[in-house]
Design an enzyme around this catalytic site. Sequence first.
Site, PDB file in Angstrom:
ATOM      1  N   ASP A   1      67.761  25.048  18.609  1.00 19.60           N
ATOM      2  CA  ASP A   1      68.417  24.188  17.629  1.00 19.60           C
ATOM      3  C   ASP A   1      67.417  23.277  16.922  1.00 19.60           C
ATOM      4  O   ASP A   1      66.466  22.796  17.535  1.00 19.60           O
ATOM      5  CB  ASP A   1      69.475  23.340  18.336  1.00 19.60           C
ATOM      6  CG  ASP A   1      70.399  22.622  17.358  1.00 19.60           C
ATOM      7  OD1 ASP A   1      70.511  23.066  16.202  1.00 19.60           O
ATOM      8  OD2 ASP A   1      71.000  21.618  17.761  1.00 19.60           O
TER       9      ASP A   1
ATOM     10  N   HIS B   1      63.309  27.552   9.528  1.00 19.87           N
ATOM     11  CA  HIS B   1      63.606  28.816  10.207  1.00 19.87           C
ATOM     12  C   HIS B   1      62.326  29.655  10.376  1.00 19.87           C
ATOM     13  O   HIS B   1      62.116  30.272  11.424  1.00 19.87           O
ATOM     14  CB  HIS B   1      64.650  29.607   9.427  1.00 19.87           C
ATOM     15  CG  HIS B   1      65.988  28.938   9.370  1.00 19.87           C
ATOM     16  ND1 HIS B   1      66.660  28.528  10.500  1.00 19.87           N
ATOM     17  CD2 HIS B   1      66.786  28.606   8.309  1.00 19.87           C
ATOM     18  CE1 HIS B   1      67.809  27.966  10.156  1.00 19.87           C
ATOM     19  NE2 HIS B   1      67.906  28.002   8.834  1.00 19.87           N
TER      20      HIS B   1
ATOM     21  N   LEU C   1      59.350  42.469  30.286  1.00 20.63           N
ATOM     22  CA  LEU C   1      60.249  41.365  29.936  1.00 20.63           C
ATOM     23  C   LEU C   1      61.395  41.918  29.113  1.00 20.63           C
ATOM     24  O   LEU C   1      61.185  42.752  28.226  1.00 20.63           O
ATOM     25  CB  LEU C   1      59.499  40.300  29.120  1.00 20.63           C
ATOM     26  CG  LEU C   1      60.348  39.223  28.422  1.00 20.63           C
ATOM     27  CD1 LEU C   1      61.022  38.318  29.448  1.00 20.63           C
ATOM     28  CD2 LEU C   1      59.489  38.390  27.465  1.00 20.63           C
TER      29      LEU C   1
END
Length: 224
Positions: free
Chosen positions: A12, A29, A122
């Site tokens: 956020d 962003h 991962l």
Amino acid sequence: MNPLNHVAIIMDGNGRWGIKHKKSRNAGHKAGLKVVEKIIKETIKNKIKYLTLYAFSTENWKRPKKEVNYLFSLLENFLINKIEALHKQKIKLKIIGFKKFPKKLNNLLIQSEKKTFQNKQLQINLALNYGSKTEIINAIKGIYKNKNKINEENFKKYLLTKNIPDPDILIRTGDTNRLSNFLLWQLAYSEIFFVKKLWPAFNEKDYNKIIKKYKNIKRNFGSI
């Protein structure tokens, strides 16, 4: 010392950071994506097997169309330019959400999942067009449709996180203390860390500090 298998992150603050530093939400962003790459590297260093990133919620469609389109173009470019590198690092990409995106992006997501499916280093779970309430409702419908016995084990089989262990840690940046419809079932016993920093300002030192703190927490799971 607590074992750490799965970290979930609500990234956020991108838009607010962008306005503050570049007078552009989109710049935030873009900066946030660079942090994602750093956190992926740090996750591998810490030998954590699952990383779940909340990238786009079912509520994010309410944002201006121009911003939504920019987010999709960022993701497209990331997949085009980085998926080969992720594959070489033995990283598996899994999409958690409802694939209702433009055709080009949908195809890239499907191809990326297929390409990396066998990788074990991962697993990155990318929550895209994800909403936990919808996920839970769909799981109930699945149990009802297939006439399964209602219990926790059967319920989990219909979640988008099927076969993925629940997060040990949830990190939320951006100085906001809420879950925002993210993994409401799965986070029942996760250790939650709310961070004041906006996501583009979050760094490896912040991440490792949280990991260290988690490993020293006494986890009782309801017992003493």
